[in-house]
Design a protein around this motif. Structure first.
Motif, PDB file in Angstrom:
ATOM      1  N   TYR A  97       0.845  -1.207   0.000  1.00 19.48           N
ATOM      2  CA  TYR A  97       0.000   0.000   0.000  1.00 19.48           C
ATOM      3  C   TYR A  97       0.877   1.253   0.000  1.00 19.48           C
ATOM      4  O   TYR A  97       0.673   2.168  -0.791  1.00 19.48           O
ATOM      5  N   ALA A  98       1.872   1.291   0.893  1.00 18.60           N
ATOM      6  CA  ALA A  98       2.767   2.459   0.964  1.00 18.60           C
ATOM      7  C   ALA A  98       3.583   2.561  -0.327  1.00 18.60           C
ATOM      8  O   ALA A  98       3.748   3.649  -0.886  1.00 18.60           O
ATOM      9  N   ALA A  99       4.062   1.412  -0.813  1.00 16.80           N
ATOM     10  CA  ALA A  99       4.923   1.416  -2.007  1.00 16.80           C
ATOM     11  C   ALA A  99       4.159   1.830  -3.267  1.00 16.80           C
ATOM     12  O   ALA A  99       4.749   2.372  -4.195  1.00 16.80           O
ATOM     13  N   ASN A 100       2.850   1.580  -3.281  1.00 11.46           N
ATOM     14  CA  ASN A 100       2.062   1.872  -4.483  1.00 11.46           C
ATOM     15  C   ASN A 100       1.376   3.233  -4.444  1.00 11.46           C
ATOM     16  O   ASN A 100       0.661   3.582  -5.372  1.00 11.46           O
ATOM     17  N   THR A 101       1.559   3.980  -3.363  1.00 12.37           N
ATOM     18  CA  THR A 101       0.890   5.275  -3.244  1.00 12.37           C
ATOM     19  C   THR A 101       1.876   6.391  -3.602  1.00 12.37           C
ATOM     20  O   THR A 101       2.819   6.667  -2.850  1.00 12.37           O
ATOM     21  N   THR A 124      23.267   2.006  -1.183  1.00  5.01           N
ATOM     22  CA  THR A 124      21.834   2.021  -0.909  1.00  5.01           C
ATOM     23  C   THR A 124      21.147   0.891  -1.655  1.00  5.01           C
ATOM     24  O   THR A 124      21.562   0.514  -2.756  1.00  5.01           O
ATOM     25  N   GLU A 125      20.096   0.320  -1.043  1.00  2.31           N
ATOM     26  CA  GLU A 125      19.394  -0.765  -1.724  1.00  2.31           C
ATOM     27  C   GLU A 125      17.893  -0.583  -1.657  1.00  2.31           C
ATOM     28  O   GLU A 125      17.379  -0.022  -0.695  1.00  2.31           O
ATOM     29  N   GLY A 126      17.212  -1.018  -2.723  1.00  3.88           N
ATOM     30  CA  GLY A 126      15.752  -0.906  -2.780  1.00  3.88           C
ATOM     31  C   GLY A 126      15.222  -1.392  -4.105  1.00  3.88           C
ATOM     32  O   GLY A 126      15.666  -2.422  -4.632  1.00  3.88           O
ATOM     33  N   ARG A 127      14.240  -0.642  -4.657  1.00  2.00           N
ATOM     34  CA  ARG A 127      13.646  -1.029  -5.938  1.00  2.00           C
ATOM     35  C   ARG A 127      13.879   0.036  -7.006  1.00  2.00           C
ATOM     36  O   ARG A 127      13.792  -0.240  -8.193  1.00  2.00           O
ATOM     37  N   ASP A 181       5.626  -4.901  -7.108  1.00  2.00           N
ATOM     38  CA  ASP A 181       6.831  -4.067  -7.307  1.00  2.00           C
ATOM     39  C   ASP A 181       7.080  -3.784  -8.789  1.00  2.00           C
ATOM     40  O   ASP A 181       7.523  -2.699  -9.158  1.00  2.00           O
ATOM     41  N   LYS A 182       6.807  -4.796  -9.631  1.00  8.24           N
ATOM     42  CA  LYS A 182       7.128  -4.626 -11.056  1.00  8.24           C
ATOM     43  C   LYS A 182       6.031  -3.918 -11.842  1.00  8.24           C
ATOM     44  O   LYS A 182       6.303  -3.322 -12.882  1.00  8.24           O
ATOM     45  N   ASN A 183       4.793  -4.003 -11.348  1.00  5.50           N
ATOM     46  CA  ASN A 183       3.680  -3.475 -12.147  1.00  5.50           C
ATOM     47  C   ASN A 183       3.100  -2.167 -11.655  1.00  5.50           C
ATOM     48  O   ASN A 183       2.149  -1.663 -12.250  1.00  5.50           O
ATOM     49  N   ARG A 184       3.642  -1.591 -10.572  1.00  2.00           N
ATOM     50  CA  ARG A 184       3.030  -0.346 -10.099  1.00  2.00           C
ATOM     51  C   ARG A 184       3.328   0.786 -11.078  1.00  2.00           C
ATOM     52  O   ARG A 184       4.345   0.766 -11.789  1.00  2.00           O
ATOM     53  N   LEU A 189       9.832  -1.606 -10.240  1.00  3.65           N
ATOM     54  CA  LEU A 189      11.151  -2.250 -10.225  1.00  3.65           C
ATOM     55  C   LEU A 189      11.612  -2.473 -11.660  1.00  3.65           C
ATOM     56  O   LEU A 189      10.956  -3.168 -12.433  1.00  3.65           O
ATOM     57  N   ARG A 190      12.731  -1.858 -12.015  1.00  9.10           N
ATOM     58  CA  ARG A 190      13.299  -1.967 -13.369  1.00  9.10           C
ATOM     59  C   ARG A 190      14.813  -2.096 -13.245  1.00  9.10           C
ATOM     60  O   ARG A 190      15.396  -1.621 -12.268  1.00  9.10           O
ATOM     61  N   ILE A 191      15.435  -2.664 -14.281  1.00 10.55           N
ATOM     62  CA  ILE A 191      16.893  -2.701 -14.299  1.00 10.55           C
ATOM     63  C   ILE A 191      17.375  -1.302 -14.691  1.00 10.55           C
ATOM     64  O   ILE A 191      17.029  -0.815 -15.767  1.00 10.55           O
ATOM     65  N   PRO A 192      18.149  -0.624 -13.839  1.00 12.18           N
ATOM     66  CA  PRO A 192      18.609   0.728 -14.198  1.00 12.18           C
ATOM     67  C   PRO A 192      19.558   0.686 -15.397  1.00 12.18           C
ATOM     68  O   PRO A 192      20.284  -0.300 -15.583  1.00 12.18           O
TER      69      PRO A 192
END
Ligand code: DC
Length: 220
Positions: A97-101, A124-127, A181-184, A189-192
């Motif tokens: 919920y937090a990640a998609n808002t 740093t690590e994340g999405r 994570d991938k579809n929001r 989430l993508r490969i930079p």
């Protein structure tokens, strides 16, 4: 020096980021902890997670402090140590919920950049660290691993922590989180661009750290 590590849940980001930071003698920033802390705060305050305005308020009001500890980062929320509580299955399940808002992400991205400025040099690590938050990072990595391997790692982690987690629900939660994570719409989430991709499925944590360390040294 700014090094970003992105990837799905259980790909080895946290362990690698912590180890790499230690080897390079720089700081470690766990950005997933910011989304987890907002989720925990909302759950504790009985907030409806689907209510974006209420969730935003939780993010704006949060007082978050992260310091290095013997067993990873110590996360203090509103002056309470919540390092364990933010890793519960309940928080893991509801963190989407937090990640998609988008408005919550805005607040947390600002907070992450501010923390980064205070740290100076950090891993740093994340999405979205290499794509959105620190697009000018010096070295970018993307870690990945098979779903079953990632579920096994998370299950082991939780069993070690003493949580009574069953493997199937951990695996299901990981699959749901991958999807979310991938579809929001915002910062999926993508490969930079320019990231070094590492498949950690058959690697030990030490091997992953050594590989990343070698890449960093090549670039400096
Ligand atoms: O890395 P983690 O499992 O602690 O992250 C928890 C959740 O937070 C993850 O499912 C998605 C979200 N997250 C995010 O959207 N962006 C980040 N930079 C870090 C985490």
């Amino acid at each position: 020096m700014i090094i970003t590590i992105d990837g799905p849940a259980g790909s080895g980001k946290s362990t690698t980021a912590r180890n790499l930071a230690e080897k390079l003698n720089i700081s470690y920033l766990d950005t997933g902890a910011t989304y987890r802390a907002v989720t925990l705060r909302a759950l504790q305050n009985g907030v409806d997670l689907a209510d974006e305005a209420a969730l935003l308020k939780q993010a704006q009001q949060i007082d978050l402090k992260m310091t290095p500890g013997a067993n990873g980062v110590v996360v203090e929320m509103d002056s309470h140590d919540v390092s364990e509580d933010i890793r519960s299955e309940e928080v893991s399940r509801d963190v989407r919920y937090a990640a998609n808002t988008p408005v919550v992400r805005e607040v947390l991205v600002d907070l992450q950049r501010k923390m980064g400025r205070q740290l100076g040099s950090f891993v740093t690590e994340g999405r979205d660290q290499g794509t959105v938050v620190f697009p000018n990072a010096d070295v970018k990595f993307y870690l990945d691993a098979d779903t079953d391997e990632r579920a096994k790692r998370r299950h082991k982690e939780q069993t070690t922590r003493g949580t009574d987690a069953d493997y199937d629900s951990v695996r299901e939660s990981i699959i749901k989180r991958d999807e979310s994570d991938k579809n929001r719409a915002v910062a999926p989430l993508r490969i930079p661009e320019g990231a070094v991709i590492v498949d950690t499925t058959a690697m030990t944590p030490e091997q992953v750290t050594e590989k990343l360390l070698a890449c960093v040294k090549e670039n400096f």
